[in-house]
Enzyme design. Structure first.
Site, PDB file in Angstrom:
ATOM      1  N   GLU A   1     -27.777  35.708  90.750  1.00  0.00           N
ATOM      2  CA  GLU A   1     -27.336  34.452  90.144  1.00  0.00           C
ATOM      3  C   GLU A   1     -28.282  33.306  90.522  1.00  0.00           C
ATOM      4  O   GLU A   1     -28.616  32.466  89.686  1.00  0.00           O
ATOM      5  CB  GLU A   1     -25.893  34.140  90.560  1.00  0.00           C
ATOM      6  CG  GLU A   1     -25.338  32.839  90.032  1.00  0.00           C
ATOM      7  CD  GLU A   1     -25.287  32.729  88.501  1.00  0.00           C
ATOM      8  OE1 GLU A   1     -25.579  33.708  87.818  1.00  0.00           O
ATOM      9  OE2 GLU A   1     -24.982  31.630  88.011  1.00  0.00           O
TER      10      GLU A   1
ATOM     11  N   LYS B   1     -25.179  27.896  75.062  1.00  0.00           N
ATOM     12  CA  LYS B   1     -24.009  27.977  75.943  1.00  0.00           C
ATOM     13  C   LYS B   1     -23.157  29.187  75.587  1.00  0.00           C
ATOM     14  O   LYS B   1     -22.657  29.886  76.450  1.00  0.00           O
ATOM     15  CB  LYS B   1     -23.187  26.684  75.777  1.00  0.00           C
ATOM     16  CG  LYS B   1     -21.957  26.612  76.655  1.00  0.00           C
ATOM     17  CD  LYS B   1     -22.345  26.253  78.064  1.00  0.00           C
ATOM     18  CE  LYS B   1     -21.234  26.362  79.059  1.00  0.00           C
ATOM     19  NZ  LYS B   1     -21.755  26.674  80.400  1.00  0.00           N
TER      20      LYS B   1
ATOM     21  N   ASN C   1      -2.665  15.190  82.854  1.00  0.00           N
ATOM     22  CA  ASN C   1      -3.885  15.877  83.244  1.00  0.00           C
ATOM     23  C   ASN C   1      -3.551  16.636  84.523  1.00  0.00           C
ATOM     24  O   ASN C   1      -3.023  16.052  85.461  1.00  0.00           O
ATOM     25  CB  ASN C   1      -4.992  14.835  83.492  1.00  0.00           C
ATOM     26  CG  ASN C   1      -6.279  15.461  83.963  1.00  0.00           C
ATOM     27  OD1 ASN C   1      -6.416  16.675  83.981  1.00  0.00           O
ATOM     28  ND2 ASN C   1      -7.227  14.621  84.339  1.00  0.00           N
ATOM     29  N   GLY C   2      -3.819  17.946  84.561  1.00  0.00           N
ATOM     30  CA  GLY C   2      -3.507  18.737  85.745  1.00  0.00           C
ATOM     31  C   GLY C   2      -2.718  19.978  85.369  1.00  0.00           C
ATOM     32  O   GLY C   2      -2.667  20.360  84.202  1.00  0.00           O
TER      33      GLY C   2
ATOM     34  N   GLU D   1     -33.463  29.828  84.357  1.00  0.00           N
ATOM     35  CA  GLU D   1     -32.855  29.219  83.171  1.00  0.00           C
ATOM     36  C   GLU D   1     -33.288  27.769  82.995  1.00  0.00           C
ATOM     37  O   GLU D   1     -33.614  27.352  81.897  1.00  0.00           O
ATOM     38  CB  GLU D   1     -31.325  29.180  83.332  1.00  0.00           C
ATOM     39  CG  GLU D   1     -30.565  30.380  82.851  1.00  0.00           C
ATOM     40  CD  GLU D   1     -29.061  30.193  83.056  1.00  0.00           C
ATOM     41  OE1 GLU D   1     -28.317  30.486  82.132  1.00  0.00           O
ATOM     42  OE2 GLU D   1     -28.626  29.752  84.156  1.00  0.00           O
TER      43      GLU D   1
ATOM     44  N   LYS E   1     -30.255  31.144  87.746  1.00  0.00           N
ATOM     45  CA  LYS E   1     -30.082  29.683  87.652  1.00  0.00           C
ATOM     46  C   LYS E   1     -31.432  28.991  87.614  1.00  0.00           C
ATOM     47  O   LYS E   1     -31.686  28.132  86.800  1.00  0.00           O
ATOM     48  CB  LYS E   1     -29.303  29.231  88.878  1.00  0.00           C
ATOM     49  CG  LYS E   1     -28.113  28.397  88.858  1.00  0.00           C
ATOM     50  CD  LYS E   1     -27.038  28.402  87.879  1.00  0.00           C
ATOM     51  CE  LYS E   1     -27.121  29.175  86.676  1.00  0.00           C
ATOM     52  NZ  LYS E   1     -26.009  29.702  86.010  1.00  0.00           N
TER      53      LYS E   1
ATOM     54  N   CYS F   1      -8.913  17.207  80.711  1.00  0.00           N
ATOM     55  CA  CYS F   1      -8.114  16.256  79.935  1.00  0.00           C
ATOM     56  C   CYS F   1      -8.449  14.812  80.325  1.00  0.00           C
ATOM     57  O   CYS F   1      -8.848  14.531  81.448  1.00  0.00           O
ATOM     58  CB  CYS F   1      -6.634  16.467  80.199  1.00  0.00           C
ATOM     59  SG  CYS F   1      -6.108  18.132  79.836  1.00  0.00           S
TER      60      CYS F   1
ATOM     61  N   ARG G   1     -15.797  14.485  78.745  1.00  0.00           N
ATOM     62  CA  ARG G   1     -15.085  15.402  79.637  1.00  0.00           C
ATOM     63  C   ARG G   1     -14.787  16.726  78.938  1.00  0.00           C
ATOM     64  O   ARG G   1     -14.420  17.690  79.595  1.00  0.00           O
ATOM     65  CB  ARG G   1     -13.763  14.767  80.091  1.00  0.00           C
ATOM     66  CG  ARG G   1     -13.949  13.491  80.889  1.00  0.00           C
ATOM     67  CD  ARG G   1     -12.653  12.702  80.953  1.00  0.00           C
ATOM     68  NE  ARG G   1     -11.671  13.293  81.843  1.00  0.00           N
ATOM     69  CZ  ARG G   1     -11.483  12.919  83.103  1.00  0.00           C
ATOM     70  NH1 ARG G   1     -12.211  11.958  83.610  1.00  0.00           N
ATOM     71  NH2 ARG G   1     -10.568  13.491  83.848  1.00  0.00           N
TER      72      ARG G   1
ATOM     73  N   HIS H   1     -40.810  49.331  97.198  1.00  0.00           N
ATOM     74  CA  HIS H   1     -41.081  50.188  96.039  1.00  0.00           C
ATOM     75  C   HIS H   1     -41.698  49.415  94.884  1.00  0.00           C
ATOM     76  O   HIS H   1     -41.693  49.904  93.762  1.00  0.00           O
ATOM     77  CB  HIS H   1     -39.784  50.868  95.587  1.00  0.00           C
ATOM     78  CG  HIS H   1     -39.196  51.744  96.637  1.00  0.00           C
ATOM     79  ND1 HIS H   1     -39.812  52.890  97.083  1.00  0.00           N
ATOM     80  CD2 HIS H   1     -38.057  51.631  97.368  1.00  0.00           C
ATOM     81  CE1 HIS H   1     -39.077  53.452  98.023  1.00  0.00           C
ATOM     82  NE2 HIS H   1     -38.002  52.698  98.228  1.00  0.00           N
TER      83      HIS H   1
ATOM     84  N   TRP I   1      -7.740  19.468  77.083  1.00  0.00           N
ATOM     85  CA  TRP I   1      -8.527  20.691  77.169  1.00  0.00           C
ATOM     86  C   TRP I   1      -7.556  21.769  77.612  1.00  0.00           C
ATOM     87  O   TRP I   1      -7.022  21.722  78.714  1.00  0.00           O
ATOM     88  CB  TRP I   1      -9.679  20.539  78.162  1.00  0.00           C
ATOM     89  CG  TRP I   1     -10.728  21.552  77.869  1.00  0.00           C
ATOM     90  CD1 TRP I   1     -11.653  21.496  76.879  1.00  0.00           C
ATOM     91  CD2 TRP I   1     -10.928  22.788  78.542  1.00  0.00           C
ATOM     92  NE1 TRP I   1     -12.421  22.627  76.895  1.00  0.00           N
ATOM     93  CE2 TRP I   1     -12.009  23.436  77.885  1.00  0.00           C
ATOM     94  CE3 TRP I   1     -10.317  23.425  79.605  1.00  0.00           C
ATOM     95  CZ2 TRP I   1     -12.473  24.675  78.282  1.00  0.00           C
ATOM     96  CZ3 TRP I   1     -10.780  24.655  79.992  1.00  0.00           C
ATOM     97  CH2 TRP I   1     -11.854  25.276  79.340  1.00  0.00           C
TER      98      TRP I   1
HETATM   99  C1  G6P Z   1     -25.049  32.354  77.978  1.00  0.00           C
HETATM  100  C2  G6P Z   1     -24.872  31.217  78.965  1.00  0.00           C
HETATM  101  C3  G6P Z   1     -24.666  31.773  80.370  1.00  0.00           C
HETATM  102  C4  G6P Z   1     -23.478  32.711  80.391  1.00  0.00           C
HETATM  103  C5  G6P Z   1     -23.638  33.822  79.345  1.00  0.00           C
HETATM  104  C6  G6P Z   1     -22.351  34.603  79.175  1.00  0.00           C
HETATM  105  O1  G6P Z   1     -26.249  33.029  78.219  1.00  0.00           O
HETATM  106  O2  G6P Z   1     -26.008  30.380  78.941  1.00  0.00           O
HETATM  107  O3  G6P Z   1     -24.453  30.706  81.275  1.00  0.00           O
HETATM  108  O4  G6P Z   1     -23.345  33.268  81.660  1.00  0.00           O
HETATM  109  O5  G6P Z   1     -23.947  33.266  78.064  1.00  0.00           O
HETATM  110  O6  G6P Z   1     -21.409  33.746  78.610  1.00  0.00           O
HETATM  111  P1  G6P Z   1     -19.852  33.880  78.766  1.00  0.00           P
HETATM  112  O7  G6P Z   1     -19.301  32.711  78.006  1.00  0.00           O
HETATM  113  O8  G6P Z   1     -19.470  35.194  78.133  1.00  0.00           O
HETATM  114  O9  G6P Z   1     -19.522  33.857  80.216  1.00  0.00           O
END
Ligand code: G6P
Length: 612
Positions: free
Chosen positions: A484, A607, A102-103, A491, A488, A2, A27, A507, A76
């Site tokens: 992960e 996203k 906000n909070g 990606e 990262k 927010c 934001r 293996h 938000w």
């Molecule tokens: C996309 C995003 C990832 C995310 C995945 C699942 O590939 O780029 O960052 O982890 O979707 O999205 P979700 O909104 O379901 O966590």
């Protein structure tokens, strides 16, 4: 998250507020509103779900709202879905007080119950309306705006930056802050409040930052600040010499880095409202102990990084619950004819709440008779609406495609769910429970400590950014974390990366190790430390370069085998991935930066993936 802006001056407030809110758009928000006070027209409030344009059109650029004093807000959603009625400003029932916030007000349920018992009628689902209603309740009792504010602040718990307009207080508004940013802006004949300087820098660069517990009385000519006891405070002014364009991302070059840096705060917001007297409390969940005990099996379903949270969750939940926990990619689950029934709890994890495969898996699980609990960031999203139960991560909006703070908040929320279930099942000794709760409380500070020490990571990124292939290895929780870390990096840097369970190296993957291949060895998990060290020795013998991640207490020992050692503070084992992911995110960020990649919008990725 927010955004707040407030103005007291001699010009029409509404256009200035709208312009300020536009600067806070970065934001993220899902609705916006303004409240303006004038002697002739009283307290006028306009607000609407959607982009600021909707509010602009509604008010004809602010022209329909008259007055030289006002507050504005971009929301938000955290409590209650995005809607006109849940937007801020929130009004008291008598329409005498308008509040932007906000909070999160942590004890809003209890206060709402109290006020309802006193005959107060609520219109929205927000925690913020409780502030407006409580203020009116106290104002009715004492007839003094400042006193009502202090009494309200005494009663509420949680985090807040507040802007408050009283219809009966002409020429002034009130601001208050605790654990959420709010600054004061000083001009000649006008004053501002704002969540961040971006909103007001066009008008003034002379600012002061409010501290926790402070309350400000803002008029066009002056800003008086008082401490929590009501004593006047002299504020130290700062001069903002920011480049305005850099300010759009809160001063960071990329949203991803901004969101990485927000993680201590995001995790605190996720955790602290749900810890009371040393216990995990999910007021919002409404799952009974009997219902928890009736589940014979848990199934975690998700995509991408959310799936990786599930991988960590499998290890942690099985440890805490001593019950079978499966984890499956949503895209696989939906066509796998999965073995779930009415005794299964399916946990769907999703930042966006809109990922199509996760949504389809949720429906599939329900069709098979399972109950579904969703862990979601976006309030009111499809997955949140269709699940039987939902826990929100309250991470705030995530804009960079590569997730960081959503991952971290999902992770702690799943751990907390594990604690809650373990308590119901009686599967956790009391001391162990207390140890984890204490470490959850300490987690934001430990995350902060990791973020304050990134020089070595930056150096390692500059050394390895031009590699074509990188391997992440680890065992148990370190393996789940490696998944992960590797995602990262690939990606955003487009480097080929793979995460491998260290024990599986022999293996297959070990055939790919040659002189100079970078192996990121994750060695935080103490019970398997020696075995992880042996795996490092194996890949080193084939010429690999090692970057190793471990805990502070194991770093000395690991130093005998590996050269580039990154360490995280010691914590309870189940929380290690929460700390360990930070150096991996930062490494990925700096590698991508060196390679000149489009960090916030990596090629071919989205996203929110709403296609199959
Ligand atoms: C996309 C995003 C990832 C995310 C995945 C699942 O590939 O780029 O960052 O982890 O979707 O999205 P979700 O909104 O379901 O966590």
């Amino acid at each position: 998250m927010c955004g707040i802006v407030g103005y007291a001056g001699t010009e029409q407030a509404a256009p200035i507020l709208l312009e300020g809110l536009e600067k806070l758009e970065y934001r993220g928000y899902d609705s916006a509103g303004i409240a303006v006070l004038s002697p002739e027209r009283g307290l006028q409030v306009e607000k609407a779900k959607g982009r600021l344009k909707v509010l602009r059109d509604l008010t004809k650029g602010g022209g329909t709202v008259e007055g030289v004093l006002g507050i504005g807000h971009t929301r938000w959603a955290t409590h209650g879905e995005p809607s006109d009625v849940n937007s801020h400003p929130q009004l008291s029932a008598g329409r005498r007080i308008a509040v932007v916030h906000n909070g999160i007000i942590e004890n809003y349920v209890e206060i709402k119950e109290f006020l309802s018992s006193q005959g107060v009628r609520f219109r929205s689902e927000t925690d913020t309306e409780v502030v407006a209603q409580l203020l009116e309740y106290y104002y009715n009792e004492c007839g003094d705006a400042m006193q009502a504010v202090y009494r309200m602040l005494d009663r509420i718990e949680g985090a807040y930056a507040l802007g408050i307009l009283f219809r009966d207080l002409p020429g002034a508004f009130i601001a208050a802050r605790k654990d959420a940013p709010l600054l004061l802006g000083y001009g000649k004949g006008y004053s501002f409040i704002a969540s961040d300087v971006t909103a007001i820098v066009k008008h003034t660069r002379d600012v002061a930052y409010m501290e926790d517990g402070e309350v400000a009385l803002v008029t066009a000519e002056s800003i008086q600040v008082f401490n929590a006891m009501g004593q006047p405070v002299e504020k130290k002014h700062s001069w903002v010499d920011w480049d305005v364009s850099a300010a759009e991302k809160g001063g960071y070059a990329h949203f991803m880095f901004k969101e990485i840096m927000e993680q201590p705060e995001a995790v605190r917001k996720t955790v602290s409202p749900r810890l009371r007297n040393g216990r995990v409390c999910f007021d919002e969940l409404g799952l009974t102990e009997e219902e928890i005990r009736a589940f014979s099996r848990l199934f975690i379903v998700a995509c991408g990084s959310s799936y990786h949270v599930g991988m960590v969750g499998k290890y942690n939940l099985e440890r805490l619950l001593r019950r079978p926990v499966d984890v499956m990619l949503a895209s696989e689950f939906r066509y796998a004819d999965p073995l779930v029934d009415e005794h299964t709890l399916v946990i769907v994890i999703s930042q966006s709440g809109e990922t199509l495969d996760s949504m389809a898996a949720l429906r599939q699980a329900k069709a098979l008779g399972a109950r579904v609990l969703a862990i979601v960031n976006v309030v009111g999203s499809s997955i949140a609406r269709e699940a039987d139960w939902v826990l929100y991560t309250w991470a705030g909006p995530e804009i960079a495609v590569a997730t960081t703070k959503a991952y971290s908040t999902q992770l702690v929320l799943l751990d907390m769910l594990g604690l809650r279930f373990a308590e119901a099942l009686g599967s956790i000794p009391e001391e162990e429970y207390a140890r984890i709760v204490a470490e959850l409380q300490a987690l934001p500070a430990k995350l902060q400590a990791v973020l304050e020490n990134t020089e070595q990571i930056k150096y390692l990124a500059s050394r390895y950014f031009n590699h074509n292939s990188i391997f992440f290895i680890g065992r148990n929780l370190d393996y789940a974390l490696g998944l992960e870390g590797s995602l990262k990096l690939k990606e955003i840097s487009y480097i080929h990366c793979e995460a491998y369970a260290s024990g599986e190296l022999k293996h297959g993957t070990i055939s790919l190790i040659e002189k100079g291949t970078l192996v990121v060895a994750l060695c935080c998990y103490a019970p398997l430390f020696d075995k992880s060290v042996s795996n490092i020795v194996e890949v080193k013998a084939r010429g690999a370069d090692i970057v190793a991640l471990t805990t502070e207490s194991l770093a000395g020992e690991l130093g005998k085998t590996a050269e580039n050692i990154l360490s995280i503070p010691d914590t309870h084992v189940i929380l290690q991935p929460s700390l360990g992911v930070l150096p991996l995110q930062i490494f990925a960020y700096y590698v991508a930066l060196q390679r000149g990649c489009d960090i916030d919008k990596p090629r071919n990725l989205a996203k929110s993936v709403t296609v199959e």
